[in-house]
Design an enzyme around this catalytic site. Structure first.
Site, short mmCIF file in Angstrom:
data_model
loop_
_atom_site.label_atom_id
_atom_site.label_comp_id
_atom_site.label_asym_id
_atom_site.label_seq_id
_atom_site.Cartn_x
_atom_site.Cartn_y
_atom_site.Cartn_z
N ASP A 98 1.08 -8.59 -43.42
CA ASP A 98 -0.29 -9.07 -43.29
C ASP A 98 -0.92 -8.29 -42.12
OD1 ASP A 98 -2.28 -11.06 -43.99
OD2 ASP A 98 -1.71 -12.20 -42.24
N PHE A 125 -4.59 -16.18 -49.78
CA PHE A 125 -3.40 -16.89 -49.33
C PHE A 125 -2.54 -17.20 -50.55
CE2 PHE A 125 -1.41 -20.84 -47.36
CZ PHE A 125 -0.48 -20.10 -46.67
P1 IMP Z 1 2.06 -10.48 -40.10
O1 IMP Z 1 2.85 -10.50 -38.83
O2 IMP Z 1 0.61 -10.88 -39.86
O3 IMP Z 1 2.16 -9.20 -40.87
O4 IMP Z 1 2.56 -11.69 -40.95
C1 IMP Z 1 3.57 -11.62 -41.83
C2 IMP Z 1 4.07 -13.03 -42.09
O5 IMP Z 1 2.98 -13.96 -42.25
C3 IMP Z 1 4.82 -13.04 -43.38
O6 IMP Z 1 6.18 -12.75 -43.16
C4 IMP Z 1 4.57 -14.44 -43.89
O7 IMP Z 1 5.55 -15.31 -43.39
C5 IMP Z 1 3.23 -14.84 -43.33
N1 IMP Z 1 2.15 -14.71 -44.34
C6 IMP Z 1 1.12 -13.83 -44.32
N2 IMP Z 1 0.31 -13.99 -45.38
C7 IMP Z 1 0.83 -15.03 -46.09
C8 IMP Z 1 0.43 -15.68 -47.32
O8 IMP Z 1 -0.57 -15.35 -47.98
N3 IMP Z 1 1.24 -16.70 -47.73
C9 IMP Z 1 2.34 -17.10 -47.03
N4 IMP Z 1 2.74 -16.51 -45.90
C10 IMP Z 1 2.00 -15.49 -45.42
#
Ligand code: IMP
Ligand code: MG
Length: 184
Positions: A107, A156
């Site tokens: 993300d 999401f």
């Molecule tokens: P980042 O550190 O922002 O890249 O977040 C990654 C983490 O956020 C992932 O490993 C997920 O656990 C969580 N995440 C991000 N987007 C979603 C989503 O749409 N649904 C569920 N979990 C998400």
């Protein structure tokens, strides 16, 4: 908790599409690592566990697997705050191993960037990333993703390892959450 269908706005990726793509990824990884004699899949708990078990069974080169858990401090489950810490570390010594990180979704990129920096200090022979989903619109930190399952829009999602309050990780497909029904 209600049935998953209550929160489902639409199916984003069907079970068939997931499994077909995972077979392709497994074949590609098997080709790229055919000369490796020390491949280790590192699963980021808990979201990647379903993906890891399916992907591993499509990889034909010998490999080991290990698990680590990360938490994004102060964040809800829709995004991470940028403050990341390890809540469960690997058991394996990764020095001189070909390490492939297996993630459910990238993300902001904060989680992965933290994990990569940390693992690099342990001197693996190589370090690459395989992510099932890439929400690239939301990227804050650039991270090199060697293998991507699907690029997805900024929605999401849940299912296939991704949870809603720890539920529904077992769904065989990826669904978009109806945010009028789920406050998160
Ligand atoms: P980042 O550190 O922002 O890249 O977040 C990654 C983490 O956020 C992932 O490993 C997920 O656990 C969580 N995440 C991000 N987007 C979603 C989503 O749409 N649904 C569920 N979990 C998400
Ligand atoms: Mg995760």
């Amino acid at each position: 908790m209600k049935d998953y269908s209550f929160y489902l706005l639409e199916t984003l990726i069907s079970e068939t599409d997931l499994q077909n793509r995972i077979s392709e990824l497994g074949a590609e990884i098997s080709r790229d690592y055919r000369d490796s004699d020390d491949l280790l899949l590192v699963c980021i708990l808990r979201g990647a566990v379903i993906f890891l078990t399916d992907l591993s069974r499509k990889i034909t080169v010998p490999h080991a697997m290990d698990f680590m858990a990360i938490s994004s401090y102060g964040a809800g489950n829709r995004s991470s705050s940028g403050v990341v810490r390890i809540t469960m570390d690997l058991i394996t010594n990764i020095s001189n191993k070909d390490v492939l990180i297996v993630e459910d979704i990238i993300d902001s990129g904060n989680t992965l960037s933290y994990v990569m920096e940390l693992l690099l200090t342990r001197k693996p022979k190589s370090l690459n990333v395989c992510a099932l989903l890439d929400k690239s619109e939301r990227r804050e930190v650039e991270v090199p993703i060697r293998y991507t399952g699907f690029k997805i829009p900024n929605k999401f999602v849940y299912g296939y390892g991704l949870d809603l309050d720890e539920y529904y990780r077992n769904l065989p497909f990826i669904g978009v959450v109806d945010l009028t029904k789920y406050e998160g």
